[in-house]
Write an enzyme that holds these catalytic residues in place. Sequence first.
Site, PDB file in Angstrom:
ATOM      1  N   SER A 167       0.835  -1.201   0.000  1.00  0.00           N
ATOM      2  CA  SER A 167       0.000   0.000   0.000  1.00  0.00           C
ATOM      3  C   SER A 167       0.874   1.258   0.000  1.00  0.00           C
ATOM      4  CB  SER A 167      -0.888   0.024   1.243  1.00  0.00           C
ATOM      5  OG  SER A 167      -1.616  -1.176   1.300  1.00  0.00           O
ATOM      6  N   ASP A 213       1.837  -8.270  10.051  1.00  0.00           N
ATOM      7  CA  ASP A 213       3.079  -9.010   9.795  1.00  0.00           C
ATOM      8  C   ASP A 213       4.313  -8.390  10.457  1.00  0.00           C
ATOM      9  OD1 ASP A 213       1.444 -10.544   8.196  1.00  0.00           O
ATOM     10  OD2 ASP A 213       2.048  -9.548   6.338  1.00  0.00           O
ATOM     11  N   HIS A 271      -7.271 -16.400   9.583  1.00  0.00           N
ATOM     12  CA  HIS A 271      -7.697 -14.994   9.648  1.00  0.00           C
ATOM     13  C   HIS A 271      -8.213 -14.546  11.012  1.00  0.00           C
ATOM     14  CE1 HIS A 271      -7.223 -15.559   5.369  1.00  0.00           C
ATOM     15  NE2 HIS A 271      -7.131 -14.254   5.266  1.00  0.00           N
TER      16      HIS A 271
HETATM   17  P1  ADP Z   1      -0.071  -4.635   1.869  1.00  0.00           P
HETATM   18  O1  ADP Z   1      -0.273  -3.172   1.828  1.00  0.00           O
HETATM   19  O2  ADP Z   1      -0.781  -5.266   3.027  1.00  0.00           O
HETATM   20  O3  ADP Z   1       1.386  -5.029   1.747  1.00  0.00           O
HETATM   21  P2  ADP Z   1      -0.490  -5.478  -0.904  1.00  0.00           P
HETATM   22  O4  ADP Z   1       0.944  -5.809  -1.153  1.00  0.00           O
HETATM   23  O5  ADP Z   1      -1.510  -6.460  -1.370  1.00  0.00           O
HETATM   24  O6  ADP Z   1      -0.849  -5.253   0.624  1.00  0.00           O
HETATM   25  O7  ADP Z   1      -0.772  -4.060  -1.595  1.00  0.00           O
HETATM   26  C1  ADP Z   1      -2.033  -3.441  -1.489  1.00  0.00           C
HETATM   27  C2  ADP Z   1      -2.353  -2.687  -2.743  1.00  0.00           C
HETATM   28  O8  ADP Z   1      -1.418  -1.615  -2.930  1.00  0.00           O
HETATM   29  C3  ADP Z   1      -2.257  -3.480  -4.034  1.00  0.00           C
HETATM   30  O9  ADP Z   1      -3.403  -4.264  -4.279  1.00  0.00           O
HETATM   31  C4  ADP Z   1      -2.143  -2.361  -5.064  1.00  0.00           C
HETATM   32  O10 ADP Z   1      -3.409  -1.782  -5.338  1.00  0.00           O
HETATM   33  C5  ADP Z   1      -1.267  -1.341  -4.331  1.00  0.00           C
HETATM   34  N1  ADP Z   1       0.137  -1.517  -4.725  1.00  0.00           N
HETATM   35  C6  ADP Z   1       1.001  -2.469  -4.292  1.00  0.00           C
HETATM   36  N2  ADP Z   1       2.198  -2.353  -4.907  1.00  0.00           N
HETATM   37  C7  ADP Z   1       2.094  -1.310  -5.770  1.00  0.00           C
HETATM   38  C8  ADP Z   1       2.979  -0.669  -6.703  1.00  0.00           C
HETATM   39  N3  ADP Z   1       4.232  -1.112  -6.873  1.00  0.00           N
HETATM   40  N4  ADP Z   1       2.508   0.383  -7.410  1.00  0.00           N
HETATM   41  C9  ADP Z   1       1.254   0.842  -7.243  1.00  0.00           C
HETATM   42  N5  ADP Z   1       0.372   0.278  -6.361  1.00  0.00           N
HETATM   43  C10 ADP Z   1       0.771  -0.761  -5.643  1.00  0.00           C
HETATM   44  O1  F6P Z   2      -0.408  -9.135   5.285  1.00  0.00           O
HETATM   45  C1  F6P Z   2      -1.336  -9.584   6.220  1.00  0.00           C
HETATM   46  C2  F6P Z   2      -1.741 -11.015   5.924  1.00  0.00           C
HETATM   47  O2  F6P Z   2      -2.687 -11.422   6.908  1.00  0.00           O
HETATM   48  C3  F6P Z   2      -0.573 -12.020   5.868  1.00  0.00           C
HETATM   49  O3  F6P Z   2      -0.135 -12.412   7.151  1.00  0.00           O
HETATM   50  C4  F6P Z   2      -1.190 -13.139   5.066  1.00  0.00           C
HETATM   51  O4  F6P Z   2      -0.204 -13.860   4.352  1.00  0.00           O
HETATM   52  C5  F6P Z   2      -2.087 -12.405   4.093  1.00  0.00           C
HETATM   53  O5  F6P Z   2      -2.342 -11.111   4.652  1.00  0.00           O
HETATM   54  C6  F6P Z   2      -3.400 -13.102   3.834  1.00  0.00           C
HETATM   55  O6  F6P Z   2      -4.061 -12.395   2.857  1.00  0.00           O
HETATM   56  P1  F6P Z   2      -5.602 -12.640   2.473  1.00  0.00           P
HETATM   57  O7  F6P Z   2      -6.418 -11.888   3.476  1.00  0.00           O
HETATM   58  O8  F6P Z   2      -5.704 -12.079   1.101  1.00  0.00           O
HETATM   59  O9  F6P Z   2      -5.856 -14.111   2.557  1.00  0.00           O
END
Ligand code: ADP
Ligand code: F6P
Length: 321
Positions: A105, A127, A251
């Site tokens: 995010s 995490d 979850h």
């Molecule tokens: P978290 O924030 O929990 O690490 P994600 O890795 O799934 O969760 O990222 C959440 C959202 O942030 C993605 O679904 C996307 O919409 C946006 N996002 C992630 N990486 C990028 C990126 N490199 N550029 C633009 N948006 C991104």
């Molecule tokens: O990043 C938080 C988290 O709960 C991780 O610990 C886990 O791997 C993942 O999200 C699970 O994602 P989802 O809710 O998409 O199953």
Amino acid sequence: MKRIAVMTSGGDAPGMNAAIRAVVRTALHYEIEVYGIRQAYAGLLNGDMNLMTSREVSGILQKGGTILQTARNEEFKTQQGQRKALRRLNENSIEAVIVIGGDGSLRGGMALERIGIPVVGIPASIDNDIYGTSMSIGVDTALNTILDALDRLRDTATSHNRAFLIEVMGRNCGYLSLMSGILGGAEVVITPEKVISMEDVATQMGDAYVRGKTHAIAVIAEGAPYKTNDLLEFLNNRNLGFEIRLTILGHIQRGGNPTAFDRLLSTRMGVNAVERLLEGEHNIMVGLNGRDIVPIPLEDATSKERVISEDYYRMEHILSR
Ligand code: ADP
Ligand code: F6P
């Protein structure tokens, strides 16, 4: 600055609501309007956003989940998606965005910065894998939930002379597994960062039996180098002395009312994020460093690795015998 927006993105984390409340009330205190963007970047692309009032954030401080909801969205990762997002923000005269979420995010936040929208990030993910903050929002609550489960599982394990494999979340980060292992008194902890072979897990659990323990608890991170089910099969083929059961917490670890620690962290970070934005700071995440909330460049928060202190591994090794 007249109007900002706030969103929660990525996996939900307990304390996100407390952070939303702090952002909204702090902005209103400084006579800044706040739009709430629903369902993160997906909602931003759809223009799903509304002006928030102080009353709308009443009674949410203590609630898990997020009233703004959250989502994952692939379109926003593309240039075309980001152009669409900029149009939506301009249409609503939004001058800056506060992104509450995990490292993905925050990477999205950097994309907003690249198209000219000032961003302040607030780290929220159970995490605890985000660089630049000793704790992210939600970690303490998740850890307490895991400990509650672990304590219960040990009761039944001891009653039956059983071993338990308990799988916990954390993606590629071993923080939750290591800390819950230490604080829940596990005999074995398996993290993604430190490889421990299935053979060694079997030896440690078998030793616990020989030493007269009435249970053996192995906490395994979901990101461990092997699947929990494969480990179960491997252990079942050894004669450990204990009968073995497996529990995947799943979850459950993400829900529930935030602890006092998470409410305080969310509240401090929410207030700090708005105040920094109003002072002209952006392209940063607010992080917890010692007792202070400090700015961390988004670039660092998203590209550097948060490393778990060796001390904790040492402690776990000493105390699990
Ligand atoms: P978290 O924030 O929990 O690490 P994600 O890795 O799934 O969760 O990222 C959440 C959202 O942030 C993605 O679904 C996307 O919409 C946006 N996002 C992630 N990486 C990028 C990126 N490199 N550029 C633009 N948006 C991104
Ligand atoms: O990043 C938080 C988290 O709960 C991780 O610990 C886990 O791997 C993942 O999200 C699970 O994602 P989802 O809710 O998409 O199953």
